[in-house]
Write a protein that holds these residues in place. Structure first.
Motif, PDB file in Angstrom:
ATOM      1  N   ARG A  59       1.168  -1.252  -0.390  1.00 64.03           N
ATOM      2  CA  ARG A  59       0.212   0.190   0.066  1.00 64.03           C
ATOM      3  C   ARG A  59       0.695   1.482   0.144  1.00 64.03           C
ATOM      4  N   GLN A  60       1.952   1.070   0.482  1.00 63.56           N
ATOM      5  CA  GLN A  60       3.323   2.537   1.031  1.00 63.56           C
ATOM      6  C   GLN A  60       3.902   2.561  -0.693  1.00 63.56           C
ATOM      7  N   GLY A  61       3.720   1.680  -1.567  1.00 67.23           N
ATOM      8  CA  GLY A  61       4.769   1.306  -2.462  1.00 67.23           C
ATOM      9  C   GLY A  61       5.838   0.589  -2.366  1.00 67.23           C
ATOM     10  N   GLU A  62       5.869   0.314  -1.480  1.00 66.91           N
ATOM     11  CA  GLU A  62       7.784   0.024  -0.794  1.00 66.91           C
ATOM     12  C   GLU A  62       7.743  -0.974  -1.946  1.00 66.91           C
ATOM     13  N   LEU A  63       6.651  -2.276  -1.926  1.00 64.45           N
ATOM     14  CA  LEU A  63       7.026  -3.348  -2.386  1.00 64.45           C
ATOM     15  C   LEU A  63       5.650  -3.643  -3.780  1.00 64.45           C
ATOM     16  N   VAL A  64       6.249  -4.453  -4.836  1.00 66.00           N
ATOM     17  CA  VAL A  64       5.085  -3.718  -5.776  1.00 66.00           C
ATOM     18  C   VAL A  64       4.586  -5.799  -6.532  1.00 66.00           C
ATOM     19  N   VAL A  65       3.354  -5.781  -6.353  1.00 66.35           N
ATOM     20  CA  VAL A  65       3.080  -6.791  -6.808  1.00 66.35           C
ATOM     21  C   VAL A  65       2.372  -7.141  -8.141  1.00 66.35           C
ATOM     22  N   ILE A  66       2.804  -7.772  -9.303  1.00 65.30           N
ATOM     23  CA  ILE A  66       1.764  -8.141 -10.927  1.00 65.30           C
ATOM     24  C   ILE A  66       2.046  -9.868 -11.153  1.00 65.30           C
ATOM     25  N   ASP A  67       0.813  -9.313 -11.811  1.00 61.25           N
ATOM     26  CA  ASP A  67       0.916 -10.469 -11.937  1.00 61.25           C
ATOM     27  C   ASP A  67       1.113 -11.207 -13.683  1.00 61.25           C
ATOM     28  N   ARG A  68       1.367 -11.964 -14.204  1.00 62.96           N
ATOM     29  CA  ARG A  68       2.180 -12.275 -15.267  1.00 62.96           C
ATOM     30  C   ARG A  68       1.654 -12.103 -16.869  1.00 62.96           C
ATOM     31  N   ALA A  69       0.245 -11.821 -16.456  1.00 64.02           N
ATOM     32  CA  ALA A  69      -0.651 -10.701 -17.589  1.00 64.02           C
ATOM     33  C   ALA A  69       0.457  -9.391 -17.662  1.00 64.02           C
ATOM     34  N   ALA A  70       0.081  -8.831 -16.407  1.00 61.15           N
ATOM     35  CA  ALA A  70       0.336  -7.552 -15.988  1.00 61.15           C
ATOM     36  C   ALA A  70       2.584  -7.846 -17.028  1.00 61.15           C
ATOM     37  N   VAL A  71       3.131  -8.164 -16.715  1.00 61.94           N
ATOM     38  CA  VAL A  71       4.216  -8.433 -16.924  1.00 61.94           C
ATOM     39  C   VAL A  71       4.590  -8.960 -18.278  1.00 61.94           C
ATOM     40  N   ASP A  72       3.641  -9.738 -19.102  1.00 66.93           N
ATOM     41  CA  ASP A  72       3.633  -9.876 -20.478  1.00 66.93           C
ATOM     42  C   ASP A  72       3.675  -8.440 -21.538  1.00 66.93           C
ATOM     43  N   GLU A  73       2.256  -8.244 -20.628  1.00 66.21           N
ATOM     44  CA  GLU A  73       1.712  -6.646 -21.149  1.00 66.21           C
ATOM     45  C   GLU A  73       3.064  -5.365 -21.383  1.00 66.21           C
ATOM     46  N   THR A  74       3.582  -5.531 -19.825  1.00 62.66           N
ATOM     47  CA  THR A  74       4.868  -5.232 -20.441  1.00 62.66           C
ATOM     48  C   THR A  74       5.543  -4.883 -21.286  1.00 62.66           C
ATOM     49  N   ARG A  75       5.902  -5.953 -20.741  1.00 68.28           N
ATOM     50  CA  ARG A  75       7.327  -6.080 -22.269  1.00 68.28           C
ATOM     51  C   ARG A  75       7.238  -5.966 -23.158  1.00 68.28           C
ATOM     52  N   ARG A  76       5.613  -6.335 -23.936  1.00 69.25           N
ATOM     53  CA  ARG A  76       5.141  -5.680 -25.031  1.00 69.25           C
ATOM     54  C   ARG A  76       5.230  -4.102 -25.069  1.00 69.25           C
ATOM     55  N   GLN A  77       4.720  -3.561 -24.488  1.00 67.98           N
ATOM     56  CA  GLN A  77       4.816  -2.011 -24.931  1.00 67.98           C
ATOM     57  C   GLN A  77       6.239  -1.329 -24.598  1.00 67.98           C
ATOM     58  N   LEU A  78       7.372  -2.145 -23.677  1.00 68.46           N
ATOM     59  CA  LEU A  78       8.449  -1.567 -23.996  1.00 68.46           C
ATOM     60  C   LEU A  78       9.570  -2.478 -25.542  1.00 68.46           C
ATOM     61  N   PHE A  79       8.166  -2.923 -26.254  1.00 61.22           N
ATOM     62  CA  PHE A  79       9.343  -3.563 -27.447  1.00 61.22           C
ATOM     63  C   PHE A  79       9.933  -2.834 -28.194  1.00 61.22           C
ATOM     64  N   GLY A  80      11.071  -2.966 -28.559  1.00 58.82           N
ATOM     65  CA  GLY A  80      12.124  -2.041 -28.862  1.00 58.82           C
ATOM     66  C   GLY A  80      12.893  -1.188 -27.926  1.00 58.82           C
TER      67      GLY A  80
END
Length: 169
Positions: A59-80
């Motif tokens: 909640r304080q932003g010291e730890l970030v939790v994301i699921d596999r779908a969010a990881v894959d989408e982020t990798r796609r957005q950062l492609f290139g």
């Protein structure tokens, strides 16, 4: 468990060229250590304390939790983009390395150097880096494929056009 957990402050503050720590975050270690507690009441107390600390850190932003779908989408957005520490950021084996993306053309315009700048529907902007003439239908919605090429470069095809060498902006 399909969650990938990382310490945002430690990971994002890593200087270029350095690899982020490969160990699990302390919060996760404390949570999983509760399995070894023998008494039921003591184990429950351990889990409650660890879960409360985990929740507070998230909640304080010291730890970030994301699921596999969010990881894959982020990798796609950062492609290139050149991001050598990206695999470490998302943990070992986090998603497959992308070789190409497919989207559609939003618009394209010629720059002052007589090279194309392509704006794609996924929000990415690519600039032509070769000097070859390319003919394509400059219409919104045209299918676009960007793929990795040799030596870290990328090739884009718009519709049935020939491939044009591009760089992500």
């Amino acid at each position: 468990m399909s969650l990938i957990i990382g310490l945002a402050a430690a990971t994002l503050a890593t200087a270029p060229g350095q690899t982020p720590p490969q160990q699990r975050p302390e919060m996760l270690e404390r949570l999983t250590a509760c399995r070894a507690v023998t008494g039921d009441a003591a184990r429950l107390a351990c889990y409650d304390a660890a879960a409360a600390a985990f929740d507070s850190a998230e909640r304080q932003g010291e730890l970030v939790v994301i699921d596999r779908a969010a990881v894959d989408e982020t990798r796609r957005q950062l492609f290139g983009f050149e991001m050598p520490t990206l695999p470490q950021l998302f943990g070992a084996g986090a998603g497959e390395d992308l070789d190409s993306i497919e989207t559609t053309l939003e618009r394209a315009a010629l720059s002052g150097e007589n090279r194309w700048i392509f704006r794609l529907a996924d929000g990415s902007v690519w600039r032509q880096i070769d000097s070859e003439r390319v003919r394509f239908r400059n219409s919104p919605g045209e299918p676009v494929r960007v793929r990795k090429a040799s030596l870290g470069s990328f090739l884009m095809t718009v519709g049935d056009s020939r491939a044009v060498r591009v760089r992500r902006q």
